[in-house]
Design an enzyme around this catalytic site. Structure first.
Site, PDB file in Angstrom:
ATOM      1  CE  LYS A  88      -3.785 -17.339 -28.707  1.00 21.36           C
ATOM      2  NZ  LYS A  88      -4.068 -16.907 -27.319  1.00 21.36           N
ATOM      3  CG  ASP A 114      -1.607  -9.847 -38.614  1.00 17.74           C
ATOM      4  OD1 ASP A 114      -2.376 -10.813 -38.719  1.00 17.74           O
ATOM      5  OD2 ASP A 114      -1.084  -9.274 -39.586  1.00 17.74           O
TER       6      ASP A 114
END
Length: 415
Positions: free
Chosen positions: A226, A204
């Protein structure tokens, strides 16, 4: 207090290391003082039939006897006490008694450890520690040197700085690891150990970044923010990433900020993996809801001020139809409110709390980037917090604390 007597030289004596399986076998400990107190727990854990011979004991040793973990013979040592014994440990402060026990042990061919004189013993007690099912035992003849080496090895295994992947095989699966509030030292020992064993780490944005820099080059690190979503929502894409890598035979660590189950969506990830038959290990983390306030001088509870604290997600405002929080009930509570993910909604939240009955002058502390080098604290009240956050340019991540506990330690921190 007199200085400790240097340990007798054991130079030239090379011990043969062996692990004794003592379960169900008679072991005799002579002496009930602090040395015995330190050695007995490991002997109890071995499952040995333990007999302690000593006129008196420490309170801790007495408690072991009272619990039935050892049999205490409340008398001095007598010749013949080692009959049928597999291992003996001598720990009295009387050299004559120690020598007598050693002599009987020699006659009976019983290996005997002596706390007062390693050079006169037939066995040395190693400095030992355990990690992940392995026992580390160090023998040097010098107890302090042995303990120092033991601590270095065990600490290295526990925090991941001493790599041992080549000696341990961790099967494919997923570990949901809480990384803590930001400071890399605040991850749990177990979390750091699993991280050191990872083939893939899905991290994270709020996971401690310094921990990622310590990973070996072969470890694949995936930034969860991403991951291409494609036709999936963000969480569904993360779930699929965990599943695909685990099914490929990899050990995957899902590294989260805080705790996996405190607004970390760890439950969703566990369910997704379970549906695919993937084993999951959950490692709790130190939640920012309590650690960040503490780091900024705010105890979430304090005697005489509050009997409860409530952790609330502020990622949606009080007037949002998606909100599951009973803001009116929260306002009526007298305890501490801890708001996570609430920076951009704090004005609306504060207004709702005041409208529902919380006094506008209730103290508020906003702690940004808590436990990291960039930590800063901004103080306000419920009536002013919206304007203060905007004026101070407070940005996420930040933990917001509402209640009288905000100021309870202020005087101490000013000293």
């Amino acid at each position: 207090m007199t200085a400790p007597t240097p340990h007798p030289s054991t130079e030239g004596r090379t011990p043969y290391p062996v692990g004794l399986l003592l379960a169900g076998r008679r072991v005799v400990v002579v002496g009930g003082g602090h040395v015995a107190q330190r050695r007995l727990p490991a002997l109890i854990a071995s499952g040995a039939e333990l007999h302690l011979i000593s006129p008196a004991t420490t309170p801790a040793v007495q408690a072991m006897a009272d619990a039935g973990e050892i049999t205490w013979h409340a008398r001095p040592y007598e010749d013949g006490d080692l009959a049928g014994t597999w291992y003996a440990l001598v720990a009295t402060d009387d050299p004559a008694v120690n020598a007598a026990v050693s002599a009987e042990a020699e006659r009976e061919r019983v290996f005997c450890s002596r706390s007062d004189d390693a050079s006169a013993a037939t066995a040395w007690t190693p400095a030992s520690g355990r990690d992940a099912g392995a026992t580390v035992a160090v023998l040097t003849g010098d107890p302090r040197h042995s303990a120092a080496l033991r601590d270095s090895i065990v600490d290295g295994l526990r925090d991941g700085s001493l790599a041992a992947r080549q000696y341990r095989s961790r099967g494919a699966g997923v570990a949901l690891v809480g990384g803590g509030p930001g400071d890399p030292d605040l991850i749990t020992v177990r979390g750091r150990r699993l991280l050191a064993d990872a083939d893939v780490v899905v991290a994270d944005r709020l996971a401690p970044r310094e921990l990622l820099a310590e990973l070996p080059e072969h470890v694949e690190v995936i930034d969860a923010s991403k991951i291409p979503y494609g036709r999936f929502m963000a969480q569904e894409a993360i779930n699929r990433t965990l599943i695909e890598h685990a099914k490929a035979g990899k050990f995957v660590v899902r590294l989260k900020g805080g705790d996996p189950y405190v607004f970390g969506r760890g439950g969703e990830e566990l369910l997704a993996c379970a549906e695919e038959g993937i084993p999951v290990t959950v490692v709790p983390g130190i939640s920012s809801s309590i650690s960040v306030p503490a780091a900024a001088g705010v105890p979430v509870t304090h005697r005489g001020l509050t009997h409860e604290f409530t952790v609330i997600s502020g990622h949606v405002g009080p007037d949002d139809e998606r909100s599951l929080t009973n803001w009116d009930a929260a306002a009526r509570m007298s305890g501490t409110l801890v708001l996570l993910m609430a920076v951009d909604k704090i004005g609306a939240i504060a207004a709702r709390l005041v409208e529902a009955g919380r006094p506008a002058d209730t103290p508020v502390a906003i702690v940004q980037e808590g436990t990291t080098a960039a930590q800063r604290r901004v103080d306000a009240t419920l009536g002013t917090v919206g304007a203060v956050v905007a004026a101070e340019g407070v940005k996420p991540p930040a933990v917001i604390v509402v209640g009288e506990v905000v100021n309870v330690l202020a005087a101490a921190f000013r000293k």
